[in-house]
Design a protein around this motif. Structure first.
Motif, PDB file in Angstrom:
ATOM      1  N   ARG A  86       2.188  23.418  18.594  1.00  0.00           N
ATOM      2  CA  ARG A  86       2.780  22.799  17.410  1.00  0.00           C
ATOM      3  C   ARG A  86       3.774  21.705  17.825  1.00  0.00           C
ATOM      4  NH1 ARG A  86       3.434  24.078  11.987  1.00  0.00           N
ATOM      5  NH2 ARG A  86       2.140  25.887  12.301  1.00  0.00           N
ATOM      6  N   GLU A  87       4.588  21.981  18.828  1.00  0.00           N
ATOM      7  CA  GLU A  87       5.546  20.979  19.316  1.00  0.00           C
ATOM      8  C   GLU A  87       4.815  19.770  19.894  1.00  0.00           C
ATOM      9  OE1 GLU A  87       8.205  22.948  22.001  1.00  0.00           O
ATOM     10  OE2 GLU A  87       9.023  24.218  20.421  1.00  0.00           O
ATOM     11  N   GLU A  88       3.731  20.013  20.619  1.00  0.00           N
ATOM     12  CA  GLU A  88       2.941  18.911  21.167  1.00  0.00           C
ATOM     13  C   GLU A  88       2.353  18.070  20.043  1.00  0.00           C
ATOM     14  OE1 GLU A  88      -1.077  18.214  23.868  1.00  0.00           O
ATOM     15  OE2 GLU A  88      -0.052  20.144  23.968  1.00  0.00           O
ATOM     16  N   TRP A  89       1.893  18.735  18.968  1.00  0.00           N
ATOM     17  CA  TRP A  89       1.320  18.015  17.833  1.00  0.00           C
ATOM     18  C   TRP A  89       2.384  17.117  17.208  1.00  0.00           C
ATOM     19  CZ3 TRP A  89       2.087  17.401  12.640  1.00  0.00           C
ATOM     20  CH2 TRP A  89       1.046  16.802  11.930  1.00  0.00           C
ATOM     21  N   PHE A  90       3.590  17.646  17.005  1.00  0.00           N
ATOM     22  CA  PHE A  90       4.659  16.842  16.421  1.00  0.00           C
ATOM     23  C   PHE A  90       5.080  15.716  17.356  1.00  0.00           C
ATOM     24  CE2 PHE A  90       5.355  20.393  13.447  1.00  0.00           C
ATOM     25  CZ  PHE A  90       5.451  19.665  12.276  1.00  0.00           C
ATOM     26  N   GLU A  95       2.057   8.604  17.922  1.00  0.00           N
ATOM     27  CA  GLU A  95       0.945   8.052  18.705  1.00  0.00           C
ATOM     28  C   GLU A  95      -0.337   8.015  17.866  1.00  0.00           C
ATOM     29  OE1 GLU A  95      -0.838   9.733  22.616  1.00  0.00           O
ATOM     30  OE2 GLU A  95       1.326   9.502  22.923  1.00  0.00           O
ATOM     31  N   ARG A  96      -0.615   9.119  17.181  1.00  0.00           N
ATOM     32  CA  ARG A  96      -1.816   9.191  16.347  1.00  0.00           C
ATOM     33  C   ARG A  96      -1.741   8.195  15.188  1.00  0.00           C
ATOM     34  NH1 ARG A  96      -0.721  14.465  17.102  1.00  0.00           N
ATOM     35  NH2 ARG A  96       0.010  14.729  14.971  1.00  0.00           N
ATOM     36  N   ARG A  97      -0.547   8.024  14.603  1.00  0.00           N
ATOM     37  CA  ARG A  97      -0.373   7.070  13.512  1.00  0.00           C
ATOM     38  C   ARG A  97      -0.663   5.652  14.001  1.00  0.00           C
ATOM     39  NH1 ARG A  97       3.449   3.772  12.558  1.00  0.00           N
ATOM     40  NH2 ARG A  97       4.948   4.829  13.894  1.00  0.00           N
ATOM     41  N   LYS A  98      -0.145   5.307  15.189  1.00  0.00           N
ATOM     42  CA  LYS A  98      -0.379   3.976  15.743  1.00  0.00           C
ATOM     43  C   LYS A  98      -1.865   3.757  16.017  1.00  0.00           C
ATOM     44  CE  LYS A  98       4.177   3.492  17.800  1.00  0.00           C
ATOM     45  NZ  LYS A  98       4.945   3.509  19.041  1.00  0.00           N
ATOM     46  N   GLU A  99      -2.548   4.789  16.517  1.00  0.00           N
ATOM     47  CA  GLU A  99      -3.985   4.687  16.771  1.00  0.00           C
ATOM     48  C   GLU A  99      -4.749   4.456  15.469  1.00  0.00           C
ATOM     49  OE1 GLU A  99      -5.185   8.208  18.838  1.00  0.00           O
ATOM     50  OE2 GLU A  99      -4.139   7.646  20.678  1.00  0.00           O
ATOM     51  N   ARG A 100      -4.366   5.181  14.397  1.00  0.00           N
ATOM     52  CA  ARG A 100      -5.021   4.999  13.096  1.00  0.00           C
ATOM     53  C   ARG A 100      -4.800   3.585  12.563  1.00  0.00           C
ATOM     54  NH1 ARG A 100      -2.859   9.921  11.798  1.00  0.00           N
ATOM     55  NH2 ARG A 100      -1.259   8.940  10.526  1.00  0.00           N
ATOM     56  N   GLU A 101      -3.567   3.085  12.697  1.00  0.00           N
ATOM     57  CA  GLU A 101      -3.269   1.735  12.216  1.00  0.00           C
ATOM     58  C   GLU A 101      -4.051   0.691  13.010  1.00  0.00           C
ATOM     59  OE1 GLU A 101       0.962   1.511  12.516  1.00  0.00           O
ATOM     60  OE2 GLU A 101       1.283   2.625  10.651  1.00  0.00           O
ATOM     61  N   ALA A 102      -4.139   0.866  14.330  1.00  0.00           N
ATOM     62  CA  ALA A 102      -4.892  -0.077  15.157  1.00  0.00           C
ATOM     63  C   ALA A 102      -6.375  -0.043  14.790  1.00  0.00           C
ATOM     64  CB  ALA A 102      -4.696   0.247  16.630  1.00  0.00           C
ATOM     65  N   LYS A 103      -6.890   1.141  14.547  1.00  0.00           N
ATOM     66  CA  LYS A 103      -8.295   1.283  14.173  1.00  0.00           C
ATOM     67  C   LYS A 103      -8.564   0.614  12.822  1.00  0.00           C
ATOM     68  CE  LYS A 103     -11.808   4.892  13.976  1.00  0.00           C
ATOM     69  NZ  LYS A 103     -12.049   6.330  14.045  1.00  0.00           N
ATOM     70  N   ALA A 104      -7.640   0.783  11.864  1.00  0.00           N
ATOM     71  CA  ALA A 104      -7.801   0.162  10.552  1.00  0.00           C
ATOM     72  C   ALA A 104      -7.730  -1.363  10.667  1.00  0.00           C
ATOM     73  CB  ALA A 104      -6.741   0.673   9.588  1.00  0.00           C
ATOM     74  N   ALA A 105      -6.820  -1.865  11.499  1.00  0.00           N
ATOM     75  CA  ALA A 105      -6.699  -3.311  11.682  1.00  0.00           C
ATOM     76  C   ALA A 105      -7.964  -3.874  12.329  1.00  0.00           C
ATOM     77  CB  ALA A 105      -5.477  -3.634  12.534  1.00  0.00           C
ATOM     78  N   LYS A 106      -8.503  -3.159  13.305  1.00  0.00           N
ATOM     79  CA  LYS A 106      -9.726  -3.605  13.976  1.00  0.00           C
ATOM     80  C   LYS A 106     -10.896  -3.613  12.992  1.00  0.00           C
ATOM     81  CE  LYS A 106     -12.688  -2.622  17.923  1.00  0.00           C
ATOM     82  NZ  LYS A 106     -12.948  -1.728  19.041  1.00  0.00           N
ATOM     83  N   ARG A 107     -10.983  -2.585  12.175  1.00  0.00           N
ATOM     84  CA  ARG A 107     -12.051  -2.515  11.175  1.00  0.00           C
ATOM     85  C   ARG A 107     -11.939  -3.677  10.196  1.00  0.00           C
ATOM     86  NH1 ARG A 107     -12.070  -1.307   6.262  1.00  0.00           N
ATOM     87  NH2 ARG A 107     -10.070  -0.274   6.272  1.00  0.00           N
ATOM     88  N   LYS A 108     -10.712  -3.977   9.792  1.00  0.00           N
ATOM     89  CA  LYS A 108     -10.495  -5.076   8.857  1.00  0.00           C
ATOM     90  C   LYS A 108     -10.910  -6.417   9.485  1.00  0.00           C
ATOM     91  CE  LYS A 108      -7.137  -5.799   5.326  1.00  0.00           C
ATOM     92  NZ  LYS A 108      -5.807  -5.485   4.848  1.00  0.00           N
ATOM     93  N   GLU A 109     -10.560  -6.612  10.744  1.00  0.00           N
ATOM     94  CA  GLU A 109     -10.944  -7.852  11.433  1.00  0.00           C
ATOM     95  C   GLU A 109     -12.460  -7.956  11.573  1.00  0.00           C
ATOM     96  OE1 GLU A 109      -9.340 -10.635  12.488  1.00  0.00           O
ATOM     97  OE2 GLU A 109      -7.700  -9.797  11.292  1.00  0.00           O
ATOM     98  N   GLN A 110     -13.110  -6.826  11.875  1.00  0.00           N
ATOM     99  CA  GLN A 110     -14.571  -6.834  12.011  1.00  0.00           C
ATOM    100  C   GLN A 110     -15.238  -7.144  10.672  1.00  0.00           C
ATOM    101  OE1 GLN A 110     -15.306  -2.975  13.696  1.00  0.00           O
ATOM    102  NE2 GLN A 110     -15.205  -3.738  15.801  1.00  0.00           N
ATOM    103  N   GLU A 111     -14.674  -6.594   9.601  1.00  0.00           N
ATOM    104  CA  GLU A 111     -15.235  -6.868   8.287  1.00  0.00           C
ATOM    105  C   GLU A 111     -15.032  -8.340   7.913  1.00  0.00           C
ATOM    106  OE1 GLU A 111     -14.947  -5.352   3.672  1.00  0.00           O
ATOM    107  OE2 GLU A 111     -14.118  -4.113   5.278  1.00  0.00           O
ATOM    108  N   LYS A 112     -13.878  -8.888   8.243  1.00  0.00           N
ATOM    109  CA  LYS A 112     -13.587 -10.303   7.986  1.00  0.00           C
ATOM    110  C   LYS A 112     -14.583 -11.189   8.753  1.00  0.00           C
ATOM    111  CE  LYS A 112      -9.586 -13.377   8.102  1.00  0.00           C
ATOM    112  NZ  LYS A 112      -8.187 -13.480   8.518  1.00  0.00           N
ATOM    113  N   PHE A 113     -14.822 -10.858  10.028  1.00  0.00           N
ATOM    114  CA  PHE A 113     -15.787 -11.602  10.842  1.00  0.00           C
ATOM    115  C   PHE A 113     -17.187 -11.495  10.243  1.00  0.00           C
ATOM    116  CE2 PHE A 113     -18.986 -11.563  14.221  1.00  0.00           C
ATOM    117  CZ  PHE A 113     -18.824 -12.841  14.737  1.00  0.00           C
TER     118      PHE A 113
END
Length: 137
Positions: A86-90, A95-113
């Motif tokens: 549980r402590e490791e998860w917290f 880190e997980r939030r940043k990964e999700r945001e990066a993935k969403a930004a990449k998806r948005k750029e791919q859709e724009k392209f």
């Protein structure tokens, strides 16, 4: 008249600071299982190699390896390990939030392209710009 003692500060269980959703608890449980399997990797490997190419006979042919594996997992499957998971998860939450945001930004750029490549009109949010959506939350 006796003065009633003033209650002290409320003690918060630091091991479980906030309740988690079902999916978050599942993620914690997966971390917990991964940690326990990591401690018992040698025993699990021994049992798996013994049970390879066996069916019913693995029950008695690999009894020692199975018991060693089970004893190891029981020994390491404790409340302390659950708390550590549980402590490791917290600790890795940001880190997980940043990964999700990066993935969403990449998806948005791919859709724009993709839209530009096929000559499709841009999405309405692309026309307004990134700053227009910040105040909507």
């Amino acid at each position: 008249m006796m003065a009633t003692p003033k209650p002290g500060p409320v003690q918060i269980n630091s091991r479980n600071p906030i309740p988690l959703s079902s999916s978050q608890e599942t993620q914690v449980r997966e971390l917990y299982y991964k940690r326990v399997r990591g401690y018992c990797a040698d025993e699990i490997r021994d049992f798996a190699s013994c049970a390879l190419n066996r069916t019913i006979s693995a029950t008695w042919a690999c009894r020692q390896q199975r018991l060693a594996m089970n004893n190891c997992m029981i020994a390491h499957a404790s409340q302390q390990e659950q708390d550590a998971a549980r402590e490791e998860w917290f600790a890795t939450r940001d880190e997980r939030r940043k990964e999700r945001e990066a993935k969403a930004a990449k998806r948005k750029e791919q859709e724009k392209f993709h839209r530009a490549w096929w000559g499709m009109p841009p999405l309405p949010e692309d026309e307004e710009g990134a700053g227009a959506n910040e105040g909507k939350r």
